[in-house]
Design an enzyme around this catalytic site. Structure first.
Site, PDB file in Angstrom:
ATOM      1  N   ALA A  97      55.308  26.402  32.749  1.00  0.00           N
ATOM      2  CA  ALA A  97      54.733  25.321  31.949  1.00  0.00           C
ATOM      3  C   ALA A  97      55.359  24.017  32.430  1.00  0.00           C
ATOM      4  CB  ALA A  97      55.042  25.562  30.478  1.00  0.00           C
ATOM      5  N   GLU A 163      63.202  30.406  31.421  1.00  0.00           N
ATOM      6  CA  GLU A 163      63.221  29.498  30.261  1.00  0.00           C
ATOM      7  C   GLU A 163      64.605  29.391  29.635  1.00  0.00           C
ATOM      8  OE1 GLU A 163      60.936  31.874  30.813  1.00  0.00           O
ATOM      9  OE2 GLU A 163      58.930  31.103  30.410  1.00  0.00           O
TER      10      GLU A 163
END
Ligand code: CAA
Length: 289
Positions: A97, A163
């Site tokens: 992302a 992440e």
């Protein structure tokens, strides 16, 4: 005179075949900013969607995901398309992302906008999607590949859920789909360390089904799409639904769904044609009926 269909952005048009090779690739990407689309394969029945945001290693910004969903939905509705290949560049399938877009996001905004919920649309596509992963498939990039139905990888591909290193956790299926595919221990290791695994390890653990030299990856993914395209589109759709059900239900529910879907194939002309063609020792002529 015979005409062959080509795709110009979202607009279907028809052209003399002698212009196909050039126009198909030259014009197909023009209406998108972050992706390129083309219709490829010997029978012009495989859609090729290429993530095209090279300066950000195909980071999946909102604009890119909107375009991707649009393109996938367009191809899904197109009766001439049998399968879709989704790829990136040799350096990156997608590096996740878009961190710059997320940097100042807040909890309340995430709730209000249902942040990333639209990514799930990829899993609602009824036609088979083959992810052809070269380079980095990290965070949302790995999650996007896992939303596809089959993953082929180039030999330099790297998969990971990093992440944790930027203070968050996977938010598009990384802790769920990865765990179902590779098991708890390996998924925990990948998600808790943020370490990447290479293509060989990804194949060994069942995350990808085959590995190819990087420059032959997309060709092989297209060939796979063409092979799927030799079957009845109707039955392919039912089969995809049945395999996916294995991820979403208990074994007993899944087996029941499979059995009823198998029974349902006996209501189709394609099932009769497939078995008749076998008995008559000829190629089947499926009509998606
Ligand atoms: N978002 C935004 N931009 C990104 C990006 C990302 N995920 N990944 C790379 N970029 C940008 C970089 O900022 C850089 O841009 P600038 O030139 O403007 O600085 C450009 O792409 C090239 O990147 P690098 O210079 O970092 O390239 P590298 O070859 O040195 O490293 C890399 C490559 C290891 C992939 C590194 O870019 C990296 O670690 N990227 C981030 C990976 C990551 O953390 N992904 C998870 C994102 S969060 C997520 O996905 C949540 C979710 O579950 C949906």
């Amino acid at each position: 005179m015979s005409f062959v269909r080509i795709l110009v952005g979202n607009v279907k048009t028809f052209a003399n075949p002698k212009f196909i090779a050039v126009r198909q690739f030259a014009s197909a990407s023009s209406s998108y900013e972050f992706i390129k689309t083309a219709v490829v394969g010997e029978k012009n029945n495989v859609a090729l969607v290429t993530l095209n945001r090279p300066k950000a290693l195909n980071a999946l910004c909102n604009g890119l995901m909107t375009e991707l969903n649009q393109a996938l939905q367009t191809f899904d509705k197109d009766d001439n398309i049998a399968a879709i290949v989704l790829t990136g560049s040799e350096k990156a399938f997608a590096a996740g992302a878009d961190i710059k877009e997320m940097q100042n996001n807040t909890y309340s905004n995430s709730i209000r906008t249902n942040f990333l919920a639209d990514w799930t649309n990829v899993t609602r596509i009824q036609k088979p999607i083959i992810a052809a992963v070269n380079g980095y498939a990290l965070g949302g990039g790995c999650e996007l590949a896992m939303m596809c139905d089959i993953i082929y990888a180039g030999d330099k591909a790297k998969f990971g859920q990093p992440e944790i290193a930027i203070g968050t956790i996977p938010g598009a299926g990384g802790t769920q789909r990865l765990t179902r595919v590779v098991g708890k221990s390996k998924a925990m290791e990948i998600c808790l360390t943020g370490n990447m695994i290479d293509a060989t390890e990804a194949e060994k653990s069942g995350l990808v089904s085959k590995v190819f030299p990087a420059d032959q990856l997309v060709d092989n993914a297209v060939k796979l799409g063409e092979k799927i395209g030799t079957h009845s589109p109707l039955i392919v759709q039912l089969c995809k639904e049945s395999v996916n059900t294995a991820y979403e239900t208990t074994l007993q529910e899944g087996l029941k769904f499979e059995k009823r879907t198998f029974h349902a194939t006996f209501s189709t002309k394609d099932r009769l044609e497939g078995m008749t063609a076998f008995v008559e020792k000829r190629a089947p002529n499926f009509k998606s009926e």
